[in-house]
Design a protein around this motif. Structure first.
Motif, PDB file in Angstrom:
ATOM      1  N   ALA A 138      60.672 -16.745  60.643  1.00 11.53           N
ATOM      2  CA  ALA A 138      61.210 -18.019  60.159  1.00 11.53           C
ATOM      3  C   ALA A 138      60.520 -18.448  58.871  1.00 11.53           C
ATOM      4  O   ALA A 138      61.183 -18.848  57.896  1.00 11.53           O
ATOM      5  CB  ALA A 138      61.061 -19.096  61.228  1.00 11.53           C
ATOM      6  N   ASP A 139      59.195 -18.377  58.851  1.00 15.62           N
ATOM      7  CA  ASP A 139      58.467 -18.783  57.644  1.00 15.62           C
ATOM      8  C   ASP A 139      58.835 -17.905  56.455  1.00 15.62           C
ATOM      9  O   ASP A 139      59.030 -18.389  55.333  1.00 15.62           O
ATOM     10  CB  ASP A 139      56.961 -18.722  57.895  1.00 15.62           C
ATOM     11  CG  ASP A 139      56.458 -19.886  58.747  1.00 15.62           C
ATOM     12  OD1 ASP A 139      57.235 -20.839  58.979  1.00 15.62           O
ATOM     13  OD2 ASP A 139      55.295 -19.834  59.183  1.00 15.62           O
ATOM     14  N   HIS A 140      58.963 -16.601  56.699  1.00 18.17           N
ATOM     15  CA  HIS A 140      59.299 -15.675  55.620  1.00 18.17           C
ATOM     16  C   HIS A 140      60.695 -15.954  55.063  1.00 18.17           C
ATOM     17  O   HIS A 140      60.892 -16.065  53.850  1.00 18.17           O
ATOM     18  CB  HIS A 140      59.203 -14.240  56.137  1.00 18.17           C
ATOM     19  CG  HIS A 140      59.546 -13.194  55.118  1.00 18.17           C
ATOM     20  ND1 HIS A 140      60.610 -12.324  55.282  1.00 18.17           N
ATOM     21  CD2 HIS A 140      58.996 -12.891  53.912  1.00 18.17           C
ATOM     22  CE1 HIS A 140      60.675 -11.521  54.226  1.00 18.17           C
ATOM     23  NE2 HIS A 140      59.719 -11.838  53.389  1.00 18.17           N
ATOM     24  N   HIS A 141      61.668 -16.106  55.949  1.00 15.06           N
ATOM     25  CA  HIS A 141      63.044 -16.291  55.516  1.00 15.06           C
ATOM     26  C   HIS A 141      63.252 -17.652  54.851  1.00 15.06           C
ATOM     27  O   HIS A 141      63.952 -17.756  53.838  1.00 15.06           O
ATOM     28  CB  HIS A 141      63.992 -16.131  56.698  1.00 15.06           C
ATOM     29  CG  HIS A 141      64.097 -14.710  57.169  1.00 15.06           C
ATOM     30  ND1 HIS A 141      65.021 -14.306  58.118  1.00 15.06           N
ATOM     31  CD2 HIS A 141      63.399 -13.598  56.848  1.00 15.06           C
ATOM     32  CE1 HIS A 141      64.883 -13.005  58.337  1.00 15.06           C
ATOM     33  NE2 HIS A 141      63.902 -12.569  57.578  1.00 15.06           N
ATOM     34  N   LEU A 142      62.655 -18.691  55.400  1.00 12.33           N
ATOM     35  CA  LEU A 142      62.837 -20.017  54.815  1.00 12.33           C
ATOM     36  C   LEU A 142      62.103 -20.146  53.487  1.00 12.33           C
ATOM     37  O   LEU A 142      62.588 -20.818  52.565  1.00 12.33           O
ATOM     38  CB  LEU A 142      62.365 -21.090  55.800  1.00 12.33           C
ATOM     39  CG  LEU A 142      63.232 -21.250  57.051  1.00 12.33           C
ATOM     40  CD1 LEU A 142      62.560 -22.174  58.050  1.00 12.33           C
ATOM     41  CD2 LEU A 142      64.627 -21.757  56.708  1.00 12.33           C
ATOM     42  N   ALA A 143      60.952 -19.501  53.374  1.00 13.18           N
ATOM     43  CA  ALA A 143      60.226 -19.521  52.097  1.00 13.18           C
ATOM     44  C   ALA A 143      60.986 -18.732  51.034  1.00 13.18           C
ATOM     45  O   ALA A 143      61.085 -19.162  49.879  1.00 13.18           O
ATOM     46  CB  ALA A 143      58.823 -18.958  52.280  1.00 13.18           C
TER      47      ALA A 143
END
Length: 223
Positions: free
Chosen positions: A121-126
């Motif tokens: 989630a952090d990777h994709h949203l960033a």
């Protein structure tokens, strides 16, 4: 179908709702199946849409048996998905930016409640420059039970400080819509890979084609 109270908070699913990622995940699942020697049809992979990793593991074992190389399969899927994402294939869904701009202007708190892991989630949203636009991000790693259990939605509502009944959930998957409904949060379903069945149509406040329609709906509801 639930009745709608004032919309004081909005809780978004991530994959297939904010991000056009479900087709990438399907590609990665099929690729991973081939990598471990199994023909995994799209019809089966579609059953994992919106389901947390533990639920996907249970589904694979139930279908292919205890001898299935589960760890190697999901490792291959993660690598292939990351390759697709890092190659620039991950994009926002149509209508995300204007909807978030409206919520900003109105001062409406918002959260993400996703079945994905914290790392993903952090990777994709960033990568899509969305991470900073949410007050709260609840992942599968932040709850004991994933969707279709209501815990992710109840956790998100609590963390943005809005009673569940005064939130609006936005979902694309059956599992997610059931989770929101179980949390007593009105849910609008914006289908991606899965068409809503009769059960989902009964549980949803509405079925809408895209997030532009959702924005129009919220504007009218708050006017």
């Amino acid at each position: 179908m639930m009745t709608l109270q004032p919309i004081d908070g909005v809780i978004f699913d991530m994959d297939g709702l904010l991000l056009d990622s479900e087709s990438l995940a399907m590609d990665a699942l099929i690729h991973a199946g081939a990598a471990v020697g199994y023909d995994m049809p799209a019809s089966f992979c579609r059953r994992m849409v919106g389901v947390a990793a533990d639920g996907c593991r249970a589904l694979v074992l139930e279908t292919y048996g205890e001898s299935f190389p589960l760890q190697a399969f999901f490792a291959a899927q993660e690598v292939h998905l990351r390759d697709l994402v890092d190659a620039g294939r991950l994009v926002m869904k149509e209508g995300v930016a204007p909807l978030l701009d409206y919520l900003d202007a109105e001062g409406i708190p918002r959260a993400v409640a996703t079945s994905s892991s914290r790392v993903r989630a952090d990777h994709h949203l960033a990568l899509t420059n969305l991470h900073w636009r949410f007050d709260v991000i609840v992942t599968r790693d932040d709850v004991t039970r994933g969707k279709p259990d209501p815990e992710p939605y109840l956790t998100a509502a609590r963390q943005i400080g809005v009673p569940a009944a005064q939130c609006l959930a936005l979902e694309d998957s059956h599992s997610g819509a059931r989770a929101a409904h179980a949390a007593r949060i009105p849910v609008i379903v914006v289908p991606d890979l899965l068409e809503p069945n009769d059960d989902i149509r009964r549980k949803a406040l509405a079925i809408m084609e895209d997030l532009h329609m959702v924005l129009d709906f919220i504007r009218q509801a708050r006017s």
